[in-house]
Enzyme design. Structure first.
Site, PDB file in Angstrom:
ATOM      1  N   LYS A   9       0.839  -1.209   0.000  1.00  0.00           N
ATOM      2  CA  LYS A   9       0.000   0.000   0.000  1.00  0.00           C
ATOM      3  C   LYS A   9       0.870   1.255   0.000  1.00  0.00           C
ATOM      4  O   LYS A   9       0.621   2.191  -0.755  1.00  0.00           O
ATOM      5  CB  LYS A   9      -0.903   0.005   1.242  1.00  0.00           C
ATOM      6  CG  LYS A   9      -1.621   1.323   1.450  1.00  0.00           C
ATOM      7  CD  LYS A   9      -2.461   1.349   2.707  1.00  0.00           C
ATOM      8  CE  LYS A   9      -1.711   1.744   3.949  1.00  0.00           C
ATOM      9  NZ  LYS A   9      -1.552   3.173   4.174  1.00  0.00           N
ATOM     10  N   ASN A  10       1.884   1.267   0.865  1.00  0.00           N
ATOM     11  CA  ASN A  10       2.663   2.497   1.035  1.00  0.00           C
ATOM     12  C   ASN A  10       3.582   2.803  -0.139  1.00  0.00           C
ATOM     13  O   ASN A  10       4.176   3.875  -0.193  1.00  0.00           O
ATOM     14  CB  ASN A  10       3.485   2.443   2.329  1.00  0.00           C
ATOM     15  CG  ASN A  10       2.608   2.642   3.556  1.00  0.00           C
ATOM     16  OD1 ASN A  10       1.401   2.861   3.427  1.00  0.00           O
ATOM     17  ND2 ASN A  10       3.205   2.569   4.729  1.00  0.00           N
ATOM     18  N   CYS A  54      -4.778   8.516  10.001  1.00  0.00           N
ATOM     19  CA  CYS A  54      -4.859   7.785  11.267  1.00  0.00           C
ATOM     20  C   CYS A  54      -4.653   8.728  12.446  1.00  0.00           C
ATOM     21  O   CYS A  54      -3.827   9.632  12.393  1.00  0.00           O
ATOM     22  CB  CYS A  54      -3.770   6.726  11.327  1.00  0.00           C
ATOM     23  SG  CYS A  54      -4.188   5.196  10.524  1.00  0.00           S
ATOM     24  N   ARG A 105       0.606  14.999  13.195  1.00  0.00           N
ATOM     25  CA  ARG A 105       1.444  14.630  12.054  1.00  0.00           C
ATOM     26  C   ARG A 105       1.512  15.840  11.135  1.00  0.00           C
ATOM     27  O   ARG A 105       0.767  15.958  10.172  1.00  0.00           O
ATOM     28  CB  ARG A 105       0.855  13.412  11.338  1.00  0.00           C
ATOM     29  CG  ARG A 105       0.916  12.169  12.213  1.00  0.00           C
ATOM     30  CD  ARG A 105       0.195  11.016  11.594  1.00  0.00           C
ATOM     31  NE  ARG A 105       0.978  10.297  10.607  1.00  0.00           N
ATOM     32  CZ  ARG A 105       0.528   9.244   9.947  1.00  0.00           C
ATOM     33  NH1 ARG A 105      -0.675   8.788  10.155  1.00  0.00           N
ATOM     34  NH2 ARG A 105       1.286   8.627   9.061  1.00  0.00           N
ATOM     35  N   ASP A 156       5.225   0.654  11.932  1.00  0.00           N
ATOM     36  CA  ASP A 156       3.990   0.030  11.449  1.00  0.00           C
ATOM     37  C   ASP A 156       3.856  -1.431  11.890  1.00  0.00           C
ATOM     38  O   ASP A 156       2.837  -2.070  11.619  1.00  0.00           O
ATOM     39  CB  ASP A 156       3.907   0.110   9.915  1.00  0.00           C
ATOM     40  CG  ASP A 156       3.529   1.504   9.451  1.00  0.00           C
ATOM     41  OD1 ASP A 156       3.164   2.343  10.285  1.00  0.00           O
ATOM     42  OD2 ASP A 156       3.612   1.762   8.231  1.00  0.00           O
ATOM     43  N   ARG A 173      -8.489  -0.436   5.025  1.00  0.00           N
ATOM     44  CA  ARG A 173      -7.606   0.558   4.410  1.00  0.00           C
ATOM     45  C   ARG A 173      -6.277  -0.069   4.008  1.00  0.00           C
ATOM     46  O   ARG A 173      -5.632   0.429   3.077  1.00  0.00           O
ATOM     47  CB  ARG A 173      -7.333   1.708   5.396  1.00  0.00           C
ATOM     48  CG  ARG A 173      -8.537   2.573   5.685  1.00  0.00           C
ATOM     49  CD  ARG A 173      -8.129   3.772   6.500  1.00  0.00           C
ATOM     50  NE  ARG A 173      -6.886   4.323   5.966  1.00  0.00           N
ATOM     51  CZ  ARG A 173      -5.972   4.963   6.688  1.00  0.00           C
ATOM     52  NH1 ARG A 173      -6.157   5.145   7.966  1.00  0.00           N
ATOM     53  NH2 ARG A 173      -4.886   5.429   6.131  1.00  0.00           N
TER      54      ARG A 173
END
Ligand code: UD1
Length: 429
Positions: free
Chosen positions: A22-23, A126, A131, A316, A408
């Site tokens: 995903k990232n 999130c 952030r 993560d 997600r």
């Protein structure tokens, strides 16, 4: 809202196919904004975040086609997206879309570089602490951009185009490195990024940009040098395997015991996590097919870990490791150095009977023989999967609520686990 029901205590045995990351997929999709030609991305995971980014890019004028599935196709194979940003119709990324996914803020770099302007809502994402986006903006300023904040929007302009510049990130930031790297590909002259993120997803983006004609050296190291070019072309690129999904299933197998092949996973992307799992007594064997993770009979040993930027232990995977350590034969310590407030899973893990003490950015976990199933609430993407891992090992039934967080970032989670023997199902409604 959907829930996930798990009946714990079943060992995992079988093969889990690992999806595209995903990232990596998200910045690669955003890179399509840099060219008038078609960017073809293979191995893109089917995830809510990917679908949302398709909408966001569509709003800017990117035409996206997705290949359909044919009879006989591997149901776990990633999708191929063709992204065509010949005409950018709108350089505004609105609040109602950007506020739902932080990574969508990264459109600011390519829009500014190609169109000379961008108006992008400050992000959401999130709830894992503040952030900010100051590094993104300072890096763009170093390339000559004018930036103002107006009514919750970043308004960036570079009427005569971006100019190469030098920027040192005050702290390693994956997202700010993506933003600056993409912007610099079309800036005039040389850009030098110091203290850049070394994450494999940054290297994957750089590899794709190089295929598109960008001149980049040093991706994967602390210093990235980019010689700007006047235009980029289309390319075809396959997204690298998801190292966080890989580590998550490795921890699930370690937690409940058994023997699982993580097909298509790459061990070189996750050495720090595998070192920790080996210390914990888990067996890891690497082959051409993927990574085999097994634990048969032996207990889980406690570990002492701090999260760190790549190649360190990934933030993560912090929540998943904490779930695993709730069953270790002794006390473990986990220190979170990347995000403040990324311990929201602690109180939910306590509902399984886990004993975790928090002191600032360090959690001490007293391992226990048994966990008991409980109703729990997902709070963010990675925290929610730590509850699934705990539920797989707990005695009795666990109900995980708010599973949209899981959707997600984890493709076909229940299917992948249940085909290895877990008792796990989604309850719609
Ligand atoms: C990305 C990942 C996320 C991962 C994180 C750290 C994606 C889609 N998300 O998030 O899964 O947990 O990297 O590996 O790839 N910071 C600032 N100012 C900035 C930018 C960041 O202070 O302008 C701080 C953040 O608050 C945080 C740290 O830098 O403390 C690292 O954040 P960053 O690497 O930017 O995370 P993301 O790119 O958002």
């Amino acid at each position: 809202m959907d829930k996930i029901r798990i009946v714990g205590g079943h060992v995992l045995k079988g093969t889990i196919p690992i999806s595209g990351a995903k990232n990596a997929a998200l910045p690669l999709m955003i890179a399509s904004l840099l060219t008038e030609e078609r960017l073809i991305l293979e191995n893109v995971p089917r995830l809510a975040d990917v679908a949302l980014l398709q909408r966001i890019l569509g709003n800017h004028g990117v035409n996206i086609t997705t290949n359909g599935k044919r009879v006989g196709d591997d149901p776990y194979a990633g999708q191929t997206l063709e992204l065509d940003a010949r005409v950018i119709v709108d350089t505004t990324a609105p609040y109602d879309l950007v506020s739902r996914m932080r990574a969508s803020f990264w459109v600011v770099g390519p829009l500014l570089a190609r169109m000379g302007q961008a108006r992008v809502s400050l992000p959401g994402g999130c709830a894992i602490g503040t952030r900010p986006v100051d590094f993104h903006l300072d890096a763009l300023r170093a390339m000559g951009a004018d930036i103002e904040i107006d009514a919750g929007y970043v308004v960036a302009s570079a009427r005569k185009g971006l100019k190469g510049g030098r920027y040192e990130f005050p702290k390693v930031s994956v997202g700010a490195t993506h933003t600056a790297l993409m912007a610099a590909t079309l800036a005039e002259g040389e850009t030098i990024l110091e203290n850049a993120a070394r994450e494999p997803e940054v290297t994957d983006l750089a590899d794709c940009l190089i295929k598109m004609g960008a001149r980049i050296e040093g991706a994967g190291t602390h210093t990235i040098r980019i010689q700007g070019v006047s235009r980029l072309r289309g390319a075809r690129h396959a997204v690298l395997p998801d190292r966080i999904e890989t580590g998550t299933y490795a921890m699930a197998a370690a937690m409940v015991g058994g023997d699982v092949m993580l097909a298509g996973a790459r061990a070189d992307l996750l050495e720090s996590a595998f070192d920790i799992l080996r210390q914990a007594g888990v067996r890891i064997d690497v082959s051409d097919e993927g990574i085999r993770v097994s634990r048969n009979g032996d207990g889980i040993l406690p570990v002492d870990v701090s999260t760190a930027p790549y190649p360190g232990f990934p933030t993560d995977l912090q929540a998943q490791l904490m779930a695993l350590m709730t069953r270790a034969s002794g006390a473990s310590r986990i220190t979170e150095t990347i995000f403040e407030n990324r311990f929201m899973h602690v109180q939910e893990l306590a509902r399984f009977g886990a004993r975790i003490h928090l002191d600032g950015d360090t959690a001490t976990i007293e391992g226990a023989e048994r966990l008991t199933g409980a109703p729990v609430m997902a709070t963010d993407l990675r925290a929610s999967v730590s509850l699934v891992i705990a539920g797989l090992a707990a005695e009795g039934e666990t109900l995980v609520q708010r599973v949209y967080h899981l959707d997600r970032g984890f493709e076909k989670l229940e299917e992948k686990l249940s085909r290895c023997g877990a008792v796990i199902e989604r309850i719609s409604g």
